[in-house]
Structures are given as structure tokens and as C-alpha cells.
Write an enzyme that holds these catalytic residues in place. Structure first.
Site, PDB file in Angstrom:
ATOM      1  CG  HIS A   1       1.258   2.703   2.911  1.00  0.00           C
ATOM      2  ND1 HIS A   1       1.798   3.797   2.264  1.00  0.00           N
ATOM      3  CD2 HIS A   1       0.991   3.125   4.172  1.00  0.00           C
ATOM      4  CE1 HIS A   1       1.849   4.835   3.106  1.00  0.00           C
ATOM      5  NE2 HIS A   1       1.357   4.446   4.267  1.00  0.00           N
TER       6      HIS A   1
ATOM      7  CG  ASP B   1       5.813  -1.523   2.331  1.00  0.00           C
ATOM      8  OD1 ASP B   1       6.440  -1.422   3.398  1.00  0.00           O
ATOM      9  OD2 ASP B   1       4.845  -0.797   2.032  1.00  0.00           O
TER      10      ASP B   1
ATOM     11  CD  GLN C   1       2.870  -0.765   9.720  1.00  0.00           C
ATOM     12  OE1 GLN C   1       3.022  -1.155  10.882  1.00  0.00           O
ATOM     13  NE2 GLN C   1       2.666   0.505   9.440  1.00  0.00           N
TER      14      GLN C   1
ATOM     15  CE  LYS D   1       5.363   3.206   8.855  1.00  0.00           C
ATOM     16  NZ  LYS D   1       4.241   4.019   9.310  1.00  0.00           N
TER      17      LYS D   1
ATOM     18  CB  CYS E   1      -1.578   5.680   3.466  1.00  0.00           C
ATOM     19  SG  CYS E   1      -1.240   7.338   4.031  1.00  0.00           S
TER      20      CYS E   1
HETATM   21  C1  PLP Z   1       2.990  -0.729   4.897  1.00  0.00           C
HETATM   22  C2  PLP Z   1       3.590   0.654   4.796  1.00  0.00           C
HETATM   23  N1  PLP Z   1       4.324   0.969   3.736  1.00  0.00           N
HETATM   24  C3  PLP Z   1       4.889   2.166   3.607  1.00  0.00           C
HETATM   25  C4  PLP Z   1       4.722   3.143   4.556  1.00  0.00           C
HETATM   26  C5  PLP Z   1       5.387   4.464   4.379  1.00  0.00           C
HETATM   27  O1  PLP Z   1       6.395   4.624   5.325  1.00  0.00           O
HETATM   28  P1  PLP Z   1       7.166   6.002   5.467  1.00  0.00           P
HETATM   29  O2  PLP Z   1       6.120   7.072   5.574  1.00  0.00           O
HETATM   30  O3  PLP Z   1       7.974   5.852   6.709  1.00  0.00           O
HETATM   31  O4  PLP Z   1       8.009   6.165   4.244  1.00  0.00           O
HETATM   32  C6  PLP Z   1       3.947   2.871   5.679  1.00  0.00           C
HETATM   33  C7  PLP Z   1       3.693   3.912   6.695  1.00  0.00           C
HETATM   34  O5  PLP Z   1       2.622   3.953   7.287  1.00  0.00           O
HETATM   35  C8  PLP Z   1       3.369   1.585   5.803  1.00  0.00           C
HETATM   36  O6  PLP Z   1       2.629   1.264   6.876  1.00  0.00           O
END
Ligand code: PLP
Length: 413
Positions: A130, A207, A210, A233, A371
Site C-alpha cells: 500500500h 503493515d 489488513q 478496519k 492505493c
Molecule cells: C495494507 C494497508 N496499509 C495501510 C493502510 C492505511 O491505513 P490507514 O489509512 O488507516 O492509515 C491501508 C488502508 O487501506 C492498507 O490496506
């Protein structure tokens, strides 16, 4: 009948009813919400916990001797303990509340990496990331002269551990990767990659945005150094999440933002900083968010993470089979180990048009690059449609999606 005892006790209809928003209509049709990977919905218990906090307990935390401040502080620190238990972190000193995954990763990039990285040092990412796990590293690479390297993905949307092994070298300082890909659903082998990275002296950030809604995460078993995730999430509020960091590393890192709560003493000559985890929590935190996050963890526990996982995996299998049968539909991301996320394209229909037609049928899917532009580039598509499932998803939601896809094909035929 499903023979699995965890699944047979799982009542998706009852779970669905716990989420008030799911019974609304969209465009005159019953809502079919298949966009939980972007943000999941909240159960009534989370909404009620936040409401109760706002109505009865709100005051600023950590600073007051009065009753309300003590109640708010107790609720905030109880939330920290719930987050610790949720991912089996070693101590609440390792649990930093942040705005979410993005802020957690930026914190590590700026506070851990920036003071340490030198010209030519390497930061290793994967082709699945992401943007939140790419851009903070590019920024810190620009600031320090470090270099970003990328482990490639294959045609199924997997990363090969052998490629990590090949690309981690004595210059690798940081290895950062998603536990689960948001664009494709691929699950990465965190423990194995972490062991490889540690064997070469690199620090590992995962990260987990998900992963935490879909599977039990045990950080002491996984062994990574930093783990980032967001409450929204996993059935909690927006604007709150956590960074879990190894205490020895967090202890050696400078604060990343200055302000109230993160200090012990301040004079114009010198400021001394608070102990962990408060050193990294400058300013008034998102107290009601933390309360909501704890309530979301309670809710997940009430269903059982194992049961949620089994339920979603079953839906993933059914949805994959039914979508594969739709003429012209191609699933992007076919790794054997996936979370319940299905990205796809439909011949002759741009994903944005598809998303709009599905919306007229009440079916909410995400369309776009998710993203994760490098993933789209790899598969040679500008965008995909993505259906993502959660604890409240039902088999009938899959049928509604397939029926709406049929309508879209008619419109474009
Ligand atoms: C794999 C992953 N990393 C990071 C993020 C960013 O999360 P946040 O917008 O809650 O900071 C997301 C959000 O879609 C994501 O799916």
C-alpha cells in the site's frame, strides 16, 4: 452442513444484525457492503461504548485528579491493555496509540530510520505494498541517501521468500512489508521473512492493517520489531490505531512529535521526555477512539477470531468459484493463501463504470488502484474492482454481487 465446530456455531445473519448500518437501503435496494477492506462497519456495541464514554466519562487524560479525568484515563489505559492482549505484545509500554497504520509507519520512518540510515543503506519493501508503506520510506530515503529496494511479486500476486533471501544483504537496514495485501488479499509469511531479515541484522516493520481483522496475530510468535494497524478496519472508529514496537528499539528512539503528555519536565534550556509509551503520544489523544477500539476488540473476541477466519475463508472459496463462472471476469491475485479479498476485472467494462452500476444495485465494492499503484502496473491494469468480506458478510451478498455483475454485462452488451 459444515462439520467444523467453530463454523457451525457461526450465525452470519445474527452477526449482520449487530451492524445497524447494514440494514439501510442504497438507491432503493438493500445495501450489500463489500468494501470492508477500505473501512469496515461498526457494530452497535462499539457505537454504544463511544456514546457512553462521550455522555458520561469524557475529560482529558493523565492530567487531572478529578473523577472524570480519572475515569477517562482508566478507560484509555484499559484500551491500551486490550490492544496489547489482542496482538499479544509483550507489554503496554510497547503499545503506542496513533491515528492509524499510516501514522504508525511514518513514526518508524522518521524516528527509527531517519537518525540511523546512512547513504547507500537499503530499505527493502515488496511490490505488494500500500502507498502508506512506500511513501514514508521514499521520504526517509531522500532525507538520508538510503535506497529503496523492492522484492518482486509473481503472476499469482505472491512474494517469494527466496527473493527476500536474495535481496537482503549487509546493507539492508529495514525490511517493511504488508502482512496481508489490501489490493489482492495475499498473506505473507511474516515469521519466515522476519527470521531472514534478523539473520542479516535488519529491523522488520509489518503493515498489519489488513491482517488484524481476519486472523489471530501473535506478535511474540511472529517476532517482528514493529507492527502497525488501524481500528477502522477491525470494526472500530476512524482516526485511531496502534504502533506496536519492540521496547528496546522504542526506548532508543527520539520522540517524533513534541508537545504535552510526552514530557516529564520542560524548561527553555532542556526538556526531559516521558517514559514509554507516552514519549510517542504528544498532545491530547483520541480518547473516545481508543474506547471504541477496545470495544471493537471485545466484539471480535465475542465472535472468536478463529470463527471469523473460518467464516470468511468459506465465503472466499464460494465467491471465488461463483465469480470465476461470470463470463469475461478475471480474478487478479490468486495466491493459495489469501484473506477474503477478491480483486477482479470484467472484459469491456472499466472498473469505475462497473462500480457505478453495482452501486445502483445497492452493491458497494471498491474500484480503483486501491492505493497500490505498483500492483496495478505489475498486472497491466489501470484499476480493478475489489470485493472484500468481513465477519458480517453473508453468502447472499455474494449472490447479490453476481446478479449485479450480470446487470452490468447486460448494460454493456
Ligand atoms: C495494507 C494497508 N496499509 C495501510 C493502510 C492505511 O491505513 P490507514 O489509512 O488507516 O492509515 C491501508 C488502508 O487501506 C492498507 O490496506
Amino acid at each position: 452442513m459444515n462439520a467444523n465446530p467453530a463454523y457451525s456455531s457461526y450465525d452470519a445473519e445474527r452477526v449482520w444484525r449487530d451492524f445497524p448500518i447494514l440494514s439501510r437501503q442504497v438507491n432503493g435496494k438493500p445495501l450489500v457492503f463489500l468494501d470492508s477492506a477500505a473501512s469496515s462497519q461498526r457494530p452497535a456495541s462499539v457505537i454504544a461504548a463511544v456514546d457512553e464514554y462521550e455522555k458520561k466519562h469524557h475529560a482529558n487524560v493523565h492530567r487531572g485528579v478529578h473523577q472524570l479525568s480519572q475515569e477517562a484515563t482508566n478507560m484509555f489505559e484499559h484500551a491500551r491493555e486490550r490492544v496489547r492482549e489482542f496482538v499479544n505484545a509483550a507489554s503496554t509500554r510497547e503499545v503506542i496509540f496513533t491515528r492509524g497504520t499510516t501514522e504508525s509507519i511514518n513514526l518508524v520512518a522518521q524516528s527509527y530510520a531517519r537518525p540511523r540510515l546512512q547513504r547507500g543503506d537499503e530499505i527493502l519493501l515488496t511490490g505488494l505494498e500500500h502507498h502508506a508503506n512506500i511513501v514514508p520510506w521514499q521520504l526517509v530515503a531522500e532525507q538520508t541517501g538510503a535506497v529503496v529496494k523492492v522484492v518482486p511479486i509473481n503472476h499469482r500476486g505472491e512474494v517469494d521468500v527466496a527473493d527476500f533471501s536474495r535481496l537482503i544483504n549487509e546493507r539492508t537496514r529495514i525490511v517493511a512489508f504488508a502482512h496481508v495485501s489490501n489490493a489482492l488479499g495475499t498473506v505473507l509469511p511474516v515469521r519466515e521473512i522476519t527470521q531472514l531479515a534478523h539473520a542479516r541484522g535488519a529491523v522488520v516493520l509489518v503493515d498489519g492493517a489488513q491482517a488484524v481483522p481476519h486472523q489471530r496475530v501473535d506478535l511474540q510468535a511472529l517476532g517482528c520489531d514493529f507492527y502497525a494497524f488501524s481500528a477502522h478496519k477491525m470494526y472500530g472508529p476512524t482516526g485511531i490505531g496502534a504502533l506496536i514496537g519492540r521496547e528496546s528499539l522504542l526506548g532508543s528512539m527520539p520522540p517524533w512529535q513534541g508537545g504535552g503528555d510526552m514530557i516529564l519536565t520542560v524548561s527553555f534550556e532542556k526538556t526531559t521526555f516521558n517514559v514509554l509509551p507516552f514519549k510517542f503520544e504528544a498532545g491530547t489523544p483520541n480518547i473516545s477512539g481508543a474506547v471504541g477500539m477496545a470495544a471493537a476488540i471485545d466484539y471480535i473476541d465475542s465472535l472468536g477470531m478463529h470463527a471469523i477466519h473460518e467464516h470468511e475463508q468459506r465465503l472466499l472459496k464460494i465467491a471465488t468459484r461463483k465469480l470465476e463462472a461470470v463470463p469475461g471476469l478475471t480474478i487478479i491475485g490468486t495466491a493459495p493463501d489469501k484473506a477474503a479479498v477478491i480483486s477482479f476485472t470484467l472484459d469491456g467494462i472499466h472498473p469505475h463504470d462497473l462500480g457505478t452500476i453495482l452501486d445502483t444495485e445497492g452493491v458497494a465494492v471498491r474500484t480503483g488502484h486501491h492505493c497500490a499503484m505498483p500492483v496495478m502496473d505489475f498486472f497491466g491494469v489501470p484499476a480493478t474492482a475489489r470485493a472484500s468480506f468481513a465477519c458480517y458478510s453473508r453468502e447472499s451478498d455474494i449472490d447479490a454481487l453476481v446478479a449485479a455483475l450480470g446487470k452490468a454485462r447486460e448494460v454493456f452488451s
